[in-house]
Design a protein around this motif. Structure first.
Motif, PDB file in Angstrom:
ATOM      1  N   SER A 179      41.629  40.689  32.211  1.00 41.60           N
ATOM      2  CA  SER A 179      40.473  40.925  33.216  1.00 41.60           C
ATOM      3  C   SER A 179      39.729  39.335  32.867  1.00 41.60           C
ATOM      4  N   GLY A 201      38.842  33.911  41.606  1.00 46.41           N
ATOM      5  CA  GLY A 201      38.175  34.978  41.783  1.00 46.41           C
ATOM      6  C   GLY A 201      38.659  36.152  40.841  1.00 46.41           C
ATOM      7  N   GLN A 204      42.767  40.891  41.198  1.00 48.70           N
ATOM      8  CA  GLN A 204      42.269  41.878  41.746  1.00 48.70           C
ATOM      9  C   GLN A 204      42.778  43.409  41.285  1.00 48.70           C
ATOM     10  N   GLY A 334      37.121  51.164  42.645  1.00 43.33           N
ATOM     11  CA  GLY A 334      37.469  50.206  43.313  1.00 43.33           C
ATOM     12  C   GLY A 334      37.244  50.583  44.785  1.00 43.33           C
ATOM     13  N   ILE A 338      35.032  48.650  47.461  1.00 43.89           N
ATOM     14  CA  ILE A 338      35.388  47.926  48.555  1.00 43.89           C
ATOM     15  C   ILE A 338      34.384  48.048  49.945  1.00 43.89           C
ATOM     16  N   SER A 403      49.521  45.691  48.608  1.00 39.59           N
ATOM     17  CA  SER A 403      49.146  44.636  47.901  1.00 39.59           C
ATOM     18  C   SER A 403      48.866  43.294  48.801  1.00 39.59           C
ATOM     19  N   LEU A 406      45.648  43.129  51.031  1.00 40.51           N
ATOM     20  CA  LEU A 406      44.229  43.034  50.190  1.00 40.51           C
ATOM     21  C   LEU A 406      43.712  41.655  50.568  1.00 40.51           C
ATOM     22  N   ASN A 407      44.372  40.462  50.499  1.00 44.64           N
ATOM     23  CA  ASN A 407      43.799  39.293  50.891  1.00 44.64           C
ATOM     24  C   ASN A 407      44.551  38.553  51.926  1.00 44.64           C
ATOM     25  N   ASP A 412      49.049  38.177  45.624  1.00 43.17           N
ATOM     26  CA  ASP A 412      48.667  39.421  45.065  1.00 43.17           C
ATOM     27  C   ASP A 412      50.036  40.195  44.889  1.00 43.17           C
TER      28      ASP A 412
END
Length: 501
Positions: A179, A201, A204, A334, A338, A403, A406-407, A412
């Motif tokens: 983390s 960032g 995730q 989580g 979101i 996955s 997500l972005n 990811d």
């Protein structure tokens, strides 16, 4: 207790689309829970991306329903095939399978389903009554109170996790380490990014969770060449307990339900530990302990009442303090994040409708679970015969889609695959995944609270030992860390003395 808000949330759930989400979540949870190798954590992690554009209330109802259904569904294959659909149903195999093999599969399933329902109701009543008072108490917590509470939770996870204390601590520390990449919350400078701008960032939650639980299980199943187990048909359609059975087993059900609820409240322990504790207590208090492990009705009831009761118990620290009570609760945090919902003491003030939606969904999902399982258990039990060559590619496809969505980046997906290998290797080394995930979720929060406290006191750590709650949490953490070591030494000394004697 805000009864108008509760009834309003129940009425909202009975809206056609929201009720469909409740039905779908409960049914999918039961199906996934009944398939060995799949888990509620995997199902919810895969579903999480699909909730991005959903109404937050509907998303919460769907995920809570999946949670309830998945824990309950594991008893089906545990009873019929001696293959627990979820880790929480391991203890059910000890007595459910022998009873099913003796020609009473309907009886065994009926005991388990009814006990699951009662356990869920008991834990829901505790959830309803103490969550809001606990959240009011939690609003008085400062940064040091939260930091020491999180520290205690992580030590507790390690001390009761599957395997040795050392491996539990290693798993938690690895989760904390993972983390760390990202932007330093105090200085605003990137750290441990190793030149990858995608890590600015941080890693995730979703790819890490999907990789750790779903992909690692796919790898494990691909390497497992075991044959399909022998089919066990239901010979009786009667799966409901009689009033006489309920009266005779009421004490065991209620006791095991409260044990499961209490275990669920303790952060990060999970349903499997609650099941073990309740089963052990039931055996020690039984008039016929010799029947345990050979088809005991008391054993089935204790295991299933406790593991379902942990669901309501685990939701209490999530709602009241923002602390995940289990791995699935970490995923639920989580999901709330979101939708820009911050779980914790102020949740009743900022998102009161979401809180009561979660509480109402837990009740209605338990009722719906009971109806679905008693009416369709014969058909659900056949799902375990689906070939792996058909199931695993579909699971892997959803892992990649989830996955990537997500972005919209392949980074990811690569993170997911890397953590799939890491999760597989950890399990091969008997390092539990639960502490790893909880460490990953809690470490940023713990760091934030510690730094906030130190900024308030100009770097002074003394409030940890001068304030009552931080001191109590610190002492409890130390006791939880030392007690397993002392117990192990005592056990070895006693065994040595018995050998010498």
């Amino acid at each position: 207790m805000d009864l108008p808000a509760l009834f309003g949330a129940i009425g909202h759930i009975f809206a056609p689309w929201t009720f469909f989400m409740l039905f779908l979540g409960t049914a999918l949870g039961i199906v996934v829970g009944a398939i060995p190798g799949l888990s509620g954590a995997m199902l919810i992690a895969l579903t999480l991306p699909l909730t991005f554009y959903m109404d937050p209330f509907d998303a919460v109802v769907l995920l809570i329903a999946m949670y309830v259904g998945a824990i309950s569904g594991g008893l089906i294959t545990a009873t019929l095939m001696r293959m627990p659909g979820t880790p929480a149903s391991v203890m059910t195999t000890l007595d459910g399978y022998p009873m099913a093999r003796s020609g009473q599969p309907g009886r065994a399933l009926g005991l388990g389903i009814t006990a699951s329902f009662v356990g869920g109701l008991v834990s829901w009543m505790v959830l309803l009554t103490i969550t809001q008072p606990l959240s009011i108490l939690a609003t008085r917590f400062g940064p040091f109170e939260y930091f020491t509470l999180i520290m205690m939770a992580m030590v507790l996870i390690a001390s009761v996790s599957e395997g040795s204390l050392v491996k539990g601590l290693i798993a938690g520390l690895l989760g904390m380490l993972v983390s760390m990449p990202g932007v330093d919350p105090s200085s605003g400078m990137p750290r441990l990014t190793f030149g990858f701008y995608q890590l600015n960032g941080g890693l995730q939650l979703l790819p890490v969770l999907i990789g750790t639980f779903a992909v690692s299980q796919v790898i494990k199943d691909c390497m497992d060449r075991g044959g399909v187990p022998e089919r066990q048909e239901l010979k009786s359609s009667k799966v409901l307990m009689s009033l006489r059975d309920l009266r005779r087993n009421a004490g065991n059900m209620i006791r095991s339900s409260f044990i499961g609820t209490w275990i669920g409240i303790l952060p990060g322990i999970g349903a499997s530990i609650g099941s073990v504790v309740a089963y052990t207590v039931a055996k020690n208090m039984s008039d016929t302990p010799e029947k345990f492990g050979h088809g005991s009705e008391e054993g089935i009831i204790a295991s299933e009442a406790a593991n379902n009761a942990t669901v309501g118990g685990a939701l209490i620290p999530l709602i009241a303090m923002g602390i995940p009570g289990s791995v699935i609760d970490a995923i639920l945090i989580g999901a709330l994040t979101i939708h820009s919902i911050q779980p914790g003491p102020t949740l009743f003030l900022t998102n009161n409708d979401i809180v009561w939606g979660m509480i109402a969904a837990a009740l209605l999902a338990n009722i719906l679970m009971f109806v679905l399982m008693t009416s369709s258990v014969r058909y659900i039990s056949g799902l375990i015969y689906l070939p792996k060559s058909f199931v695993l590619p579909i699971v892997m496809m959803f892992c990649v889609i989830g996955s990537y969505a997500l972005n919209n980046t392949m980074f990811d997906v690569w993170v997911m695959l890397v953590f799939g290998v890491i999760g597989f290797l950890m399990e091969r080394a008997s390092i539990p995944l639960g502490p790893f995930v909880i460490g990953f979720v809690l470490a940023p929060l713990g760091e934030e609270k510690l730094r906030s406290g130190l900024m308030m006191t100009a770097g002074d750590f003394s409030p940890i030992v001068t304030r009552p709650f931080p001191l109590a949490f610190t002492l409890m953490a130390i006791a939880l860390l030392v007690w397993p070591i002392i117990s192990e030494r005592r056990r070895k000394a006693k065994a040595r003395a018995s050998e010498e004697g």
